[in-house]
Enzyme design. Sequence first.
Site, PDB file in Angstrom:
ATOM      1  N   GLN A 258      -5.077  -0.594  -4.371  1.00 20.07           N
ATOM      2  CA  GLN A 258      -5.840  -1.724  -4.916  1.00 20.07           C
ATOM      3  C   GLN A 258      -6.641  -1.320  -6.155  1.00 20.07           C
ATOM      4  OE1 GLN A 258      -8.004  -4.098  -2.054  1.00 20.07           O
ATOM      5  NE2 GLN A 258      -9.307  -4.964  -3.648  1.00 20.07           N
TER       6      GLN A 258
ATOM      7  N   CYS B 240      -2.571  -2.303   6.690  1.00 19.89           N
ATOM      8  CA  CYS B 240      -2.741  -0.963   7.279  1.00 19.89           C
ATOM      9  C   CYS B 240      -4.133  -0.803   7.885  1.00 19.89           C
ATOM     10  CB  CYS B 240      -2.451   0.128   6.252  1.00 19.89           C
ATOM     11  SG  CYS B 240      -3.521   0.117   4.817  1.00 19.89           S
TER      12      CYS B 240
ATOM     13  N   CYS C 270       0.848  -1.181   0.000  1.00 22.14           N
ATOM     14  CA  CYS C 270       0.000   0.000   0.000  1.00 22.14           C
ATOM     15  C   CYS C 270       0.892   1.243   0.000  1.00 22.14           C
ATOM     16  CB  CYS C 270      -0.874  -0.048   1.248  1.00 22.14           C
ATOM     17  SG  CYS C 270      -1.192   1.522   2.013  1.00 22.14           S
ATOM     18  N   GLU C 271       0.648   2.123  -0.962  1.00 17.88           N
ATOM     19  CA  GLU C 271       1.552   3.276  -1.081  1.00 17.88           C
ATOM     20  C   GLU C 271       1.307   4.334  -0.010  1.00 17.88           C
ATOM     21  OE1 GLU C 271       1.006   4.695  -5.052  1.00 17.88           O
ATOM     22  OE2 GLU C 271      -0.700   5.961  -4.522  1.00 17.88           O
ATOM     23  N   HIS C 272       0.195   4.243   0.696  1.00 22.41           N
ATOM     24  CA  HIS C 272      -0.065   5.224   1.752  1.00 22.41           C
ATOM     25  C   HIS C 272       0.686   4.905   3.044  1.00 22.41           C
ATOM     26  CE1 HIS C 272      -4.121   6.195  -0.339  1.00 22.41           C
ATOM     27  NE2 HIS C 272      -3.125   6.875  -0.853  1.00 22.41           N
ATOM     28  N   HIS C 273       0.921   3.613   3.309  1.00 27.40           N
ATOM     29  CA  HIS C 273       1.546   3.229   4.576  1.00 27.40           C
ATOM     30  C   HIS C 273       2.789   2.355   4.428  1.00 27.40           C
ATOM     31  CE1 HIS C 273      -2.772   3.987   5.508  1.00 27.40           C
ATOM     32  NE2 HIS C 273      -2.245   4.623   6.536  1.00 27.40           N
TER      33      HIS C 273
ATOM     34  N   HIS D 169      -5.751  -5.649   3.779  1.00 28.17           N
ATOM     35  CA  HIS D 169      -4.745  -4.598   3.909  1.00 28.17           C
ATOM     36  C   HIS D 169      -4.244  -4.551   5.342  1.00 28.17           C
ATOM     37  CE1 HIS D 169      -5.667  -2.305   0.057  1.00 28.17           C
ATOM     38  NE2 HIS D 169      -6.567  -3.268   0.083  1.00 28.17           N
TER      39      HIS D 169
HETATM   40 ZN    ZN Z   1      -2.605   1.757   3.589  1.00 21.75          ZN
END
Ligand code: ZN
Length: 188
Positions: free
Chosen positions: A117, A147, A76-79, A145
């Site tokens: 995703q 995260c 996941c590119e956010h976390h 996920h």
């Molecule tokens: Zn994430």
Amino acid sequence: MIDKDKIEKAVVSIIKAIGEDPGREGLVGTPRRIAEMYAEVFAGSYQDPKEELKVGFEEEHHEMVVFKDIPFYSMCEHHFLPFYGLVHIGYIPSGRVVGASKMARVVEIIAKRPQLQERLTTLIADTIVEVLQPQGVAVVVQAEHLCMTMRGIKKPGSNIVTSATRGLFRKRPATRSEFLALIQGKQP
Ligand code: ZN
């Protein structure tokens, strides 16, 4: 290419920033291990999934082909935490077909990038459309996920499902239903 030395230095900073000692026995090799791991899990940033499909072959097949339960692991590119699960792909060739291993490679290359995703799902569909020019494509991705499950809302086992449809799968509800029945293992 991926700069492993730079990652290594950054991880040393993170270890210090969380108040740990980067010289401690258990942590001393960690920056290098993380650098090697990132080089592997982000290798897809430097690979073109379209190349995998160019080795397909001509075959007068115009019926639906379904690849079910292709496993994937992505970040996941956010976390920068993993999300992972299964991809199901259906397509109706307009003559050009590919083998299961090639489809799995397309999924792997697109998954091994800092990713979302939704983007993973549409990129798989669009890659197949672009290279094979089929009559239709459907992609369903179900994933957990980390995260979401190990932090934040903490809902273990919660799955996110995304889908993308192109061509006949979008136009014809019957085609879409047939695909969904096939990936759920039911008789259409
Ligand atoms: Zn994430």
